[in-house]
Design an enzyme around this catalytic site. Structure first.
Site, PDB file in Angstrom:
ATOM      1  N   SER A  20      13.351  38.819  46.952  1.00 38.77           N
ATOM      2  CA  SER A  20      14.644  38.703  46.261  1.00 38.77           C
ATOM      3  C   SER A  20      14.657  39.489  44.943  1.00 38.77           C
ATOM      4  CB  SER A  20      15.022  37.232  46.040  1.00 38.77           C
ATOM      5  OG  SER A  20      14.219  36.638  45.054  1.00 38.77           O
ATOM      6  N   ASN A  21      13.510  39.614  44.301  1.00 36.04           N
ATOM      7  CA  ASN A  21      13.474  40.456  43.091  1.00 36.04           C
ATOM      8  C   ASN A  21      13.606  41.929  43.451  1.00 36.04           C
ATOM      9  OD1 ASN A  21      12.965  38.984  40.423  1.00 36.04           O
ATOM     10  ND2 ASN A  21      11.620  37.905  41.851  1.00 36.04           N
ATOM     11  N   ARG A  57      -1.420  39.458  45.941  1.00 38.26           N
ATOM     12  CA  ARG A  57      -2.851  39.768  45.792  1.00 38.26           C
ATOM     13  C   ARG A  57      -3.113  40.299  44.386  1.00 38.26           C
ATOM     14  NH1 ARG A  57      -5.807  42.989  50.145  1.00 38.26           N
ATOM     15  NH2 ARG A  57      -7.030  41.120  50.409  1.00 38.26           N
ATOM     16  N   ASN A  87       4.423  43.118  36.338  1.00 42.74           N
ATOM     17  CA  ASN A  87       4.580  41.966  37.239  1.00 42.74           C
ATOM     18  C   ASN A  87       5.573  40.996  36.620  1.00 42.74           C
ATOM     19  OD1 ASN A  87       3.962  40.122  39.382  1.00 42.74           O
ATOM     20  ND2 ASN A  87       2.660  38.973  37.961  1.00 42.74           N
ATOM     21  N   HIS A 135       6.435  36.943  36.372  1.00 42.93           N
ATOM     22  CA  HIS A 135       5.809  35.645  36.630  1.00 42.93           C
ATOM     23  C   HIS A 135       6.785  34.537  36.227  1.00 42.93           C
ATOM     24  CE1 HIS A 135       2.488  32.906  37.299  1.00 42.93           C
ATOM     25  NE2 HIS A 135       2.913  32.250  36.230  1.00 42.93           N
TER      26      HIS A 135
HETATM   27  C1  GRF Z   1       9.045  35.106  42.120  1.00 42.53           C
HETATM   28  O1  GRF Z   1       9.244  33.803  41.660  1.00 42.53           O
HETATM   29  C2  GRF Z   1       8.141  35.880  41.191  1.00 42.53           C
HETATM   30  O2  GRF Z   1       8.267  35.496  39.863  1.00 42.53           O
HETATM   31  C3  GRF Z   1       6.764  35.511  41.688  1.00 42.53           C
HETATM   32  O3  GRF Z   1       6.899  35.436  43.086  1.00 42.53           O
HETATM   33  C4  GRF Z   1       8.259  35.137  43.408  1.00 42.53           C
HETATM   34  C5  GRF Z   1       8.713  36.223  44.325  1.00 42.53           C
HETATM   35  O4  GRF Z   1       9.987  35.987  44.838  1.00 42.53           O
HETATM   36  N1  GRF Z   1       5.778  36.455  41.235  1.00 42.53           N
HETATM   37  P1  GRF Z   1      10.738  37.119  45.650  1.00 42.53           P
HETATM   38  O5  GRF Z   1       9.793  37.558  46.754  1.00 42.53           O
HETATM   39  O6  GRF Z   1      11.027  38.248  44.703  1.00 42.53           O
HETATM   40  O7  GRF Z   1      11.972  36.481  46.173  1.00 42.53           O
END
Ligand code: GRF
Length: 205
Positions: A14-15, A92, A109, A111
């Site tokens: 989703s990001n 990973r 990244n 988080h």
């Molecule tokens: C997100 O909450 C991100 O912060 C974390 O893993 C999740 C990934 O979500 N590192 P998506 O795959 O982007 O929906």
């Protein structure tokens, strides 16, 4: 010229989608060259296909050694002349010194907590169970540590009214989708300078 990016994602993506959408709307000055995943089942792949974005799957079974696995990723990054590596739910820890050194301060990244609180997996659950009232989002540079690289951007999220870890995740995810494309866009428009652990930003355009 736009910053060329590679997105590394292991799952839902989703990001990744938020970045795609922001690029399409002209809100994020980046060119998404390739999606790299370690998971052939990742939903992120379907998102790439739908948007005509190239994707590459690097499978653990083919490269069981961590170093060799990461170097396989590095080869793809090199081939696509990637300026910025965007980890978005990539599950990973990058281990290859060669990869981390070549792309030093060019791997980021996101988080789902205010680091250094609640690093590692299930940060939203950790925050919920601890009972913190404020958690949030951190975008940081990636180094050999676990979620410990220099912090680029943080945003607080009030989770005091959440009644489950999944509500916390949902609330934080909204912030993630806003924050991540914004940070990628900043990369295009300037430079992040890392001084010890502090990150300073210089806008150049
Ligand atoms: C997100 O909450 C991100 O912060 C974390 O893993 C999740 C990934 O979500 N590192 P998506 O795959 O982007 O929906």
């Amino acid at each position: 010229m736009s910053t060329t990016i590679a997105v590394l994602a292991s799952g839902r993506g989703s990001n990744f989608q938020a970045i795609i959408n922001a690029v399409k709307k002209g809100e994020c000055d980046a060119e998404i060259k390739v999606l790299i995943t370690d998971n052939p089942e990742a939903k992120a792949i379907a998102r790439a296909e739908k948007e005509n974005i190239l994707f590459r799957v690097v499978e653990k079974s083919k490269f069981p050694e961590r170093e060799t696995f990461d170097n396989e990723i590095k080869k793809i990054l090199d081939r696509f002349s990637i300026d910025l590596v965007v980890l978005a739910g990539y599950m990973r820890v990058l281990k290859s010194g060669e990869l981390l050194e070549t792309y030093k301060n060019r791997i980021i990244n996101i988080h789902p907590s205010l680091l250094p609180s609640f690093p590692g997996v299930a940060a939203q659950r950790q925050a919920f169970e601890y009972g913190v009232r404020i958690s949030g989002v951190t975008v940081h540079f990636v180094d050999q540590s676990l979620d410990g690289g220099p912090i680029i951007h943080q945003e607080a999220v009030d989770i005091s009214d959440c009644s489950s870890p999944s509500e916390v995740s949902e609330k934080i995810l909204e912030a993630e989708h806003r924050v991540y494309p914004m940070v990628v866009d900043s990369f295009s428009k300037g430079r992040y300078i890392v001084e010890k652990r502090r990150v300073r930003y210089i806008r150049t355009s």
